[in-house]
Design a protein around this motif. Structure first.
Motif, PDB file in Angstrom:
ATOM      1  N   ALA A 131       0.812  -1.219   0.000  1.00 28.13           N
ATOM      2  CA  ALA A 131       0.000   0.000   0.000  1.00 28.13           C
ATOM      3  C   ALA A 131       0.847   1.272   0.000  1.00 28.13           C
ATOM      4  O   ALA A 131       0.297   2.370  -0.011  1.00 28.13           O
ATOM      5  CB  ALA A 131      -0.926   0.005   1.217  1.00 28.13           C
ATOM      6  N   PHE A 132       2.172   1.136  -0.009  1.00 30.03           N
ATOM      7  CA  PHE A 132       3.065   2.288   0.040  1.00 30.03           C
ATOM      8  C   PHE A 132       3.627   2.570  -1.352  1.00 30.03           C
ATOM      9  O   PHE A 132       3.578   1.716  -2.244  1.00 30.03           O
ATOM     10  CB  PHE A 132       4.177   2.030   1.053  1.00 30.03           C
ATOM     11  CG  PHE A 132       3.767   2.314   2.473  1.00 30.03           C
ATOM     12  CD1 PHE A 132       4.422   3.272   3.222  1.00 30.03           C
ATOM     13  CD2 PHE A 132       2.712   1.634   3.057  1.00 30.03           C
ATOM     14  CE1 PHE A 132       4.052   3.546   4.525  1.00 30.03           C
ATOM     15  CE2 PHE A 132       2.322   1.894   4.360  1.00 30.03           C
ATOM     16  CZ  PHE A 132       2.991   2.860   5.099  1.00 30.03           C
ATOM     17  N   PRO A 133       4.188   3.778  -1.573  1.00 29.27           N
ATOM     18  CA  PRO A 133       4.632   4.176  -2.924  1.00 29.27           C
ATOM     19  C   PRO A 133       5.656   3.213  -3.528  1.00 29.27           C
ATOM     20  O   PRO A 133       6.599   2.792  -2.856  1.00 29.27           O
ATOM     21  CB  PRO A 133       5.252   5.558  -2.684  1.00 29.27           C
ATOM     22  CG  PRO A 133       4.580   6.079  -1.463  1.00 29.27           C
ATOM     23  CD  PRO A 133       4.347   4.874  -0.606  1.00 29.27           C
ATOM     24  N   ARG A 134       5.461   2.907  -4.814  1.00 30.70           N
ATOM     25  CA  ARG A 134       6.381   2.026  -5.543  1.00 30.70           C
ATOM     26  C   ARG A 134       6.588   2.509  -6.984  1.00 30.70           C
ATOM     27  O   ARG A 134       7.075   1.755  -7.832  1.00 30.70           O
ATOM     28  CB  ARG A 134       5.828   0.594  -5.576  1.00 30.70           C
ATOM     29  CG  ARG A 134       5.803  -0.111  -4.226  1.00 30.70           C
ATOM     30  CD  ARG A 134       5.209  -1.492  -4.349  1.00 30.70           C
ATOM     31  NE  ARG A 134       5.206  -2.209  -3.088  1.00 30.70           N
ATOM     32  CZ  ARG A 134       6.196  -3.009  -2.668  1.00 30.70           C
ATOM     33  NH1 ARG A 134       7.272  -3.151  -3.407  1.00 30.70           N
ATOM     34  NH2 ARG A 134       6.108  -3.639  -1.516  1.00 30.70           N
ATOM     35  N   ASP A 135       6.230   3.746  -7.274  1.00 26.54           N
ATOM     36  CA  ASP A 135       6.237   4.233  -8.659  1.00 26.54           C
ATOM     37  C   ASP A 135       7.633   4.362  -9.236  1.00 26.54           C
ATOM     38  O   ASP A 135       7.848   4.102 -10.420  1.00 26.54           O
ATOM     39  CB  ASP A 135       5.520   5.581  -8.747  1.00 26.54           C
ATOM     40  CG  ASP A 135       4.043   5.472  -8.408  1.00 26.54           C
ATOM     41  OD1 ASP A 135       3.504   4.358  -8.535  1.00 26.54           O
ATOM     42  OD2 ASP A 135       3.450   6.485  -7.998  1.00 26.54           O
ATOM     43  N   THR A 136       8.599   4.798  -8.423  1.00 27.44           N
ATOM     44  CA  THR A 136       9.956   5.024  -8.908  1.00 27.44           C
ATOM     45  C   THR A 136      10.930   4.142  -8.142  1.00 27.44           C
ATOM     46  O   THR A 136      10.586   3.605  -7.077  1.00 27.44           O
ATOM     47  CB  THR A 136      10.364   6.495  -8.709  1.00 27.44           C
ATOM     48  OG1 THR A 136      10.500   6.750  -7.289  1.00 27.44           O
ATOM     49  CG2 THR A 136       9.312   7.450  -9.293  1.00 27.44           C
ATOM     50  N   PRO A 137      12.153   3.969  -8.654  1.00 28.90           N
ATOM     51  CA  PRO A 137      13.147   3.201  -7.905  1.00 28.90           C
ATOM     52  C   PRO A 137      13.365   3.733  -6.488  1.00 28.90           C
ATOM     53  O   PRO A 137      13.513   2.955  -5.543  1.00 28.90           O
ATOM     54  CB  PRO A 137      14.408   3.329  -8.758  1.00 28.90           C
ATOM     55  CG  PRO A 137      13.887   3.506 -10.156  1.00 28.90           C
ATOM     56  CD  PRO A 137      12.649   4.344  -9.994  1.00 28.90           C
ATOM     57  N   LEU A 138      13.366   5.079  -6.327  1.00 34.05           N
ATOM     58  CA  LEU A 138      13.542   5.643  -4.993  1.00 34.05           C
ATOM     59  C   LEU A 138      12.337   5.328  -4.115  1.00 34.05           C
ATOM     60  O   LEU A 138      12.489   5.010  -2.929  1.00 34.05           O
ATOM     61  CB  LEU A 138      13.743   7.160  -5.072  1.00 34.05           C
ATOM     62  CG  LEU A 138      13.914   7.878  -3.718  1.00 34.05           C
ATOM     63  CD1 LEU A 138      15.096   7.303  -2.939  1.00 34.05           C
ATOM     64  CD2 LEU A 138      14.076   9.387  -3.920  1.00 34.05           C
ATOM     65  N   ASP A 139      11.124   5.415  -4.682  1.00 35.59           N
ATOM     66  CA  ASP A 139       9.926   5.050  -3.922  1.00 35.59           C
ATOM     67  C   ASP A 139      10.029   3.616  -3.414  1.00 35.59           C
ATOM     68  O   ASP A 139       9.746   3.335  -2.244  1.00 35.59           O
ATOM     69  CB  ASP A 139       8.671   5.172  -4.792  1.00 35.59           C
ATOM     70  CG  ASP A 139       8.241   6.603  -5.036  1.00 35.59           C
ATOM     71  OD1 ASP A 139       8.639   7.482  -4.258  1.00 35.59           O
ATOM     72  OD2 ASP A 139       7.505   6.837  -6.018  1.00 35.59           O
ATOM     73  N   ARG A 140      10.403   2.719  -4.304  1.00 36.02           N
ATOM     74  CA  ARG A 140      10.491   1.303  -3.927  1.00 36.02           C
ATOM     75  C   ARG A 140      11.556   1.078  -2.870  1.00 36.02           C
ATOM     76  O   ARG A 140      11.353   0.328  -1.906  1.00 36.02           O
ATOM     77  CB  ARG A 140      10.756   0.450  -5.168  1.00 36.02           C
ATOM     78  CG  ARG A 140       9.560   0.390  -6.125  1.00 36.02           C
ATOM     79  CD  ARG A 140       9.755  -0.643  -7.209  1.00 36.02           C
ATOM     80  NE  ARG A 140      10.801  -0.266  -8.160  1.00 36.02           N
ATOM     81  CZ  ARG A 140      10.597   0.503  -9.224  1.00 36.02           C
ATOM     82  NH1 ARG A 140       9.392   0.985  -9.484  1.00 36.02           N
ATOM     83  NH2 ARG A 140      11.587   0.778 -10.059  1.00 36.02           N
ATOM     84  N   ALA A 141      12.704   1.747  -3.039  1.00 35.40           N
ATOM     85  CA  ALA A 141      13.788   1.594  -2.059  1.00 35.40           C
ATOM     86  C   ALA A 141      13.374   2.142  -0.700  1.00 35.40           C
ATOM     87  O   ALA A 141      13.637   1.537   0.347  1.00 35.40           O
ATOM     88  CB  ALA A 141      15.042   2.304  -2.560  1.00 35.40           C
ATOM     89  N   ARG A 142      12.688   3.296  -0.709  1.00 30.33           N
ATOM     90  CA  ARG A 142      12.276   3.900   0.562  1.00 30.33           C
ATOM     91  C   ARG A 142      11.184   3.075   1.241  1.00 30.33           C
ATOM     92  O   ARG A 142      11.190   2.913   2.465  1.00 30.33           O
ATOM     93  CB  ARG A 142      11.805   5.335   0.341  1.00 30.33           C
ATOM     94  CG  ARG A 142      11.779   6.153   1.620  1.00 30.33           C
ATOM     95  CD  ARG A 142      11.365   7.573   1.376  1.00 30.33           C
ATOM     96  NE  ARG A 142      12.342   8.361   0.671  1.00 30.33           N
ATOM     97  CZ  ARG A 142      13.445   8.845   1.211  1.00 30.33           C
ATOM     98  NH1 ARG A 142      13.737   8.577   2.466  1.00 30.33           N
ATOM     99  NH2 ARG A 142      14.275   9.583   0.502  1.00 30.33           N
ATOM    100  N   THR A 143      10.249   2.544   0.460  1.00 31.57           N
ATOM    101  CA  THR A 143       9.194   1.698   1.034  1.00 31.57           C
ATOM    102  C   THR A 143       9.799   0.445   1.652  1.00 31.57           C
ATOM    103  O   THR A 143       9.429   0.044   2.767  1.00 31.57           O
ATOM    104  CB  THR A 143       8.165   1.328  -0.048  1.00 31.57           C
ATOM    105  OG1 THR A 143       7.420   2.501  -0.394  1.00 31.57           O
ATOM    106  CG2 THR A 143       7.202   0.258   0.449  1.00 31.57           C
ATOM    107  N   THR A 144      10.726  -0.177   0.948  1.00 26.92           N
ATOM    108  CA  THR A 144      11.390  -1.369   1.492  1.00 26.92           C
ATOM    109  C   THR A 144      12.133  -1.030   2.769  1.00 26.92           C
ATOM    110  O   THR A 144      12.040  -1.754   3.770  1.00 26.92           O
ATOM    111  CB  THR A 144      12.362  -1.968   0.467  1.00 26.92           C
ATOM    112  OG1 THR A 144      11.631  -2.369  -0.693  1.00 26.92           O
ATOM    113  CG2 THR A 144      13.089  -3.173   1.040  1.00 26.92           C
TER     114      THR A 144
END
Length: 393
Positions: free
Chosen positions: A196-209
């Motif tokens: 349910a958290f942002p995954r649109d960009t590589p940074l979004d995915r890295a920050r969500t993880t």
């Protein structure tokens, strides 16, 4: 490091409080007095990006390069940021970990506790730590985050990370933490809560993880430590154990608070001096590390000094005694202070209180064995490796 555009006035030293002291061995300032600690933890002149500074101080250039993926991963934990970034990253997690959500988890926590007590009864010898403390904290966090891994796997990851955080200069710790990070990231890519958290960009995915890895880590090691310590303390004091066995109102919650103050799972928090400033005659320079004690003198009373632990709702704190004349609850520093106050504090309290009540009901004649407690070696995260008990059945 997050720098403040306009330096705020330095913290003032309360009457009778101990000043910051420079520790030559650790090469950092130490703030031990809880009154000053509370100011430092809530002051813009002390930034949260301690990992980045510690990588520079305690890791070789070659090691930093070799384990860059690990250090980049840890830098993205939102506890390493300050406002406004920290506020924005924390808000969605805080909504998820609300008091109402934690209250809704109580039946599931009770089921998990009962299952882990079954495991304890079947184990030989009866060791509280792997079956109960690790089991409860691991299964609860697996439920919250939505991962399928067993508690033993989750705790292997968290212990690898905690050992690295406590001794970054050791390459063996870095290697194990790097492996744990990769395995954790893969599991989180399949988990329900991060979806349910942002995954649109590589940074979004890295920050969500990174955000959910931090939440998972935070709910494992320190919570397991708390769970072991409350059982150790309860079984070591007959009057306390009798009160819990008798289901005396507030007895379990009061013991949880006592243990948090007397034996906090985490001894200190780090900060970085954001700009040159003078505190109580000591010149703290930009970039200096500061270790802020979470133990200090115990509970922070507004007027009368340390007081008895409050008994109240383990989720909200409702019903706790208040400082005389202040109308506010007594507050210790174990879960931090100010904008970085631990979002998982209600859940940790709930798990510990439920464990005490269910343990006492299931094994009312339990007692500690000789040489029951075996403490772990980590100097930052205080916890038991083993806790052997006689269940009295």
């Amino acid at each position: 490091m997050n720098r403040t555009r306009t330096p705020a006035p330095a913290p003032s030293l309360p009457d009778g409080a101990g000043a910051p002291e420079w520790d030559e061995g650790l090469e950092c300032w130490v703030v031990a007095d809880p009154r000053l600690a509370r100011q430092v933890l809530n002051h813009p002149g002390f930034a949260s990006g301690t990992f980045a500074r510690s990588f520079q101080l305690y890791m070789s250039e070659a090691s930093r390069e070799e384990y860059r993926a690990l250090t980049d991963f840890l830098r993205l934990w939102f506890v390493q940021t300050d406002a406004p970034e920290h506020t924005a990253l924390r808000r969605p997690v805080q909504r998820i970990m609300s008091a109402s959500y934690v209250r809704s988890l109580a039946p599931r926590v009770e089921e998990i506790v009962d299952a882990c007590l079954d495991d304890l009864a079947a184990a030989r010898p009866h060791d509280v730590m792997p079956t109960v403390a690790d089991g409860i904290s691991g299964k609860v966090m697996a439920h919250v985050v939505g991962v399928d891994e067993e508690p033993a796997v989750l705790h292997r990851w968290s212990r690898a990370l905690s050992l690295f955080i406590g001794a970054m200069y050791r390459r063996d710790h870095a290697e194990r933490a790097h492996t744990a990070m990769e395995e954790m990231a893969e599991a989180l890519s399949r988990a329900s809560a991060p979806a349910a958290f942002p995954r649109d960009t590589p940074l979004d995915r890295a920050r969500t993880t990174a955000t959910w890895a931090m939440n998972l880590f935070g709910g494992l090691e320190t919570t397991a430590s708390l769970l072991g310590s409350v059982v150790l303390t309860a079984l070591g004091d007959r009057a306390v154990w009798d009160a819990i066995r008798a289901e005396r109102e507030g007895a379990a919650e009061a013991l949880v608070e006592t243990v948090l103050v007397a034996r906090p799972p985490l001894r200190h928090l780090g900060r970085v001096v954001a700009y040159d400033q003078e505190v109580a005659g000591s010149l703290l320079k930009e970039g200096d590390l500061v270790l802020v004690s979470l133990t200090g003198d115990g509970l922070l009373a507004e007027e009368d000094g340390p007081a008895a632990p409050p008994a109240g709702c383990p989720v909200t704190g409702a019903g706790a005694d208040t400082a005389a004349g202040s109308g506010r609850p007594e507050q210790h520093l174990v879960f931090g202070h100010g904008p970085h106050y631990c979002v998982g504090a209600p859940l940790a309290r709930l798990e510990a209180a439920v464990l005490l009540r269910r343990f006492a009901k299931r094994f009312p004649d339990a007692r500690l064995t000789g040489e029951a407690a075996v403490w772990g070696p980590n100097l930052s995260y205080v916890g038991l490796d083993h806790l052997y008990v006689d269940l009295g059945v």
